[in-house]
Write an enzyme that holds these catalytic residues in place. Structure first.
Site, PDB file in Angstrom:
ATOM      1  CG  ASP A  35      -2.096   0.894   1.092  1.00 32.06           C
ATOM      2  OD1 ASP A  35      -2.312   1.438  -0.013  1.00 32.06           O
ATOM      3  OD2 ASP A  35      -2.815   1.081   2.083  1.00 32.06           O
ATOM      4  N   GLY A  38       0.318   5.424  -4.506  1.00 35.66           N
ATOM      5  CA  GLY A  38      -0.232   6.722  -4.908  1.00 35.66           C
ATOM      6  C   GLY A  38       0.337   7.851  -4.061  1.00 35.66           C
ATOM      7  CB  SER A  80      -8.629  -5.643  -4.306  1.00 39.35           C
ATOM      8  OG  SER A  80      -9.199  -4.382  -4.580  1.00 39.35           O
ATOM      9  CB  THR A  81     -12.936  -8.043  -6.248  1.00 40.90           C
ATOM     10  OG1 THR A  81     -12.900  -7.964  -4.812  1.00 40.90           O
ATOM     11  CG2 THR A  81     -12.588  -9.461  -6.649  1.00 40.90           C
ATOM     12  CG  ASN A  83      -7.511  -2.315  -6.437  1.00 43.23           C
ATOM     13  OD1 ASN A  83      -6.586  -3.096  -6.224  1.00 43.23           O
ATOM     14  ND2 ASN A  83      -7.849  -1.370  -5.548  1.00 43.23           N
ATOM     15  CD  GLU A 222       1.714 -13.418  15.650  1.00 41.49           C
ATOM     16  OE1 GLU A 222       1.569 -12.262  16.109  1.00 41.49           O
ATOM     17  OE2 GLU A 222       1.211 -14.424  16.184  1.00 41.49           O
TER      18      GLU A 222
HETATM   19  C1  FPP Z   1      -1.685   0.105  -3.660  1.00 41.35           C
HETATM   20  O1  FPP Z   1      -1.260   1.440  -3.617  1.00 41.35           O
HETATM   21  C2  FPP Z   1      -1.101  -0.598  -4.812  1.00 41.35           C
HETATM   22  C3  FPP Z   1      -1.792  -1.189  -5.828  1.00 41.35           C
HETATM   23  C4  FPP Z   1      -3.261  -1.199  -5.895  1.00 41.35           C
HETATM   24  C5  FPP Z   1      -1.115  -1.818  -6.971  1.00 41.35           C
HETATM   25  C6  FPP Z   1       0.039  -2.685  -6.576  1.00 41.35           C
HETATM   26  C7  FPP Z   1       0.664  -3.191  -7.792  1.00 41.35           C
HETATM   27  C8  FPP Z   1       2.001  -3.263  -7.980  1.00 41.35           C
HETATM   28  C9  FPP Z   1       3.008  -2.869  -6.979  1.00 41.35           C
HETATM   29  C10 FPP Z   1       2.489  -3.813  -9.259  1.00 41.35           C
HETATM   30  C11 FPP Z   1       2.653  -5.308  -9.131  1.00 41.35           C
HETATM   31  C12 FPP Z   1       3.064  -5.898 -10.424  1.00 41.35           C
HETATM   32  C13 FPP Z   1       3.084  -7.231 -10.692  1.00 41.35           C
HETATM   33  C14 FPP Z   1       3.416  -7.707 -12.039  1.00 41.35           C
HETATM   34  C15 FPP Z   1       2.723  -8.229  -9.724  1.00 41.35           C
HETATM   35  P1  FPP Z   1      -2.361   2.598  -3.793  1.00 41.35           P
HETATM   36  O2  FPP Z   1      -2.465   2.919  -5.248  1.00 41.35           O
HETATM   37  O3  FPP Z   1      -3.634   2.162  -3.144  1.00 41.35           O
HETATM   38  O4  FPP Z   1      -1.660   3.752  -3.017  1.00 41.35           O
HETATM   39  P2  FPP Z   1      -2.388   4.888  -2.155  1.00 41.35           P
HETATM   40  O5  FPP Z   1      -3.118   4.186  -1.050  1.00 41.35           O
HETATM   41  O6  FPP Z   1      -1.245   5.700  -1.658  1.00 41.35           O
HETATM   42  O7  FPP Z   1      -3.289   5.627  -3.087  1.00 41.35           O
END
Ligand code: FPP
Length: 265
Positions: A35, A38, A80-81, A83, A222
């Site tokens: 997480d 963004g 996630s579902t 997203n 944990e």
């Molecule tokens: C959450 O941060 C992150 C995601 C929803 C995407 C995670 C995906 C990757 C790191 C790429 C993985 C790639 C492969 C091929 C497995 P957020 O966007 O919710 O951040 P925020 O909470 O700060 O807005």
């Protein structure tokens, strides 16, 4: 359930374990809610997608560290579902990113003996991504290294509903006696079938929620929450999570075997 074996079979766990950690108390399986992509981008005045790009680098780093430190399985929450409700451009970017990363990293995964699987309702993903996933899963399926599970279009509740539906269908056809459904029978219908449950859940960026992730499998995990934003997650942050994990007394609902003197005889 089978415990995955660490790679680097030429070395013992002791060689692999970072200093300051007890090699006998390393988790077999780590789950991660990645997480903060963004917020990482926003803090740098960049578009959100740059945070996801940097998130991929953090993921590669973490996978390599887990592999080197003898962790048997790493399961990450990539999409996630829920997203799908993000702006279309961001969703499209993420789908294209998954494709690009899979294509670009497949050879390295194979070399490092990583066994990759994608967990979730994969039929809703773009067809090209589904094909790449099928290819990567098949190519790496007999690899002896870390089990790398990428939860994509994954939702814990949906996983439970699908498992219940499969069992109900078998029962309705007379193939399964409902009285024989126990925890093992149920777990075998989950996306994670045949994987050990995570011992440790790491969530970055300070959020204290489970967010519909591995609702069944995290029953006794944990939980380690850290303030680091996912793109900044590195060896120090992973070591801290493992050190925190090693301070926990895991009782699984029972009593601590070395600390029961508070019970009256
Ligand atoms: C959450 O941060 C992150 C995601 C929803 C995407 C995670 C995906 C990757 C790191 C790429 C993985 C790639 C492969 C091929 C497995 P957020 O966007 O919710 O951040 P925020 O909470 O700060 O807005």
């Amino acid at each position: 359930m089978r415990h995955p074996s660490p790679i680097n079979t030429g070395s013992s766990r002791l060689d692999l374990c970072p200093t300051g950690l007890d090699p006998a108390r390393m988790p077999s399986h780590i789950a991660v809610i990645m997480d903060g992509n963004g917020r990482w981008a926003k803090a740098k005045g960049l578009p959100r997608i740059m945070g996801h790009r940097a998130g991929v680098e953090a993921l590669k780093r973490t996978l390599r560290l887990c592999n080197d430190w003898g962790i048997g399985a790493l399961t990450v929450y990539a999409f996630s579902t829920e997203n799908w409700s993000r702006p279309g451009d961001e969703v499209n970017f993420l789908m294209a990113l998954f494709e690009r990363v899979l294509q670009r990293e497949l050879e390295a995964l194979q070399l490092e003996q990583v066994r990759i699987r994608f967990l979730g309702d994969l039929q809703a993903l773009p067809e090209r991504l589904q094909d790449l996933i099928a290819e990567a899963t098949e190519l790496t399926s007999r690899n002896s290294g870390i089990h790398f599970n990428v939860c994509t279009n994954y939702g814990g509740r949906r996983e439970l509903v699908l498992a219940a539906r499969k069992l109900a269908e078998s029962a309705a056809k007379g193939e399964l006696d409902p009285s024989l459904i126990d925890e093992n029978v149920f777990a075998a219908k989950l996306f994670t079938a045949s994987e050990v449950d995570p011992d440790l859940l790491i969530r970055t960026s300070g959020e204290m929620r489970v967010s519909n992730f591995l609702l069944w499998q995290l029953a006794y995990a944990e939980i380690h929450i850290c303030d680091v934003l996912w793109p900044d997650f590195d060896a120090t942050a992973l070591r801290e999570a493992l050190a925190d994990y090693q301070t926990r007394s895991r009782r699984f609902g029972g009593l601590d075997p070395i600390n029961t003197d508070y019970i009256d005889p």
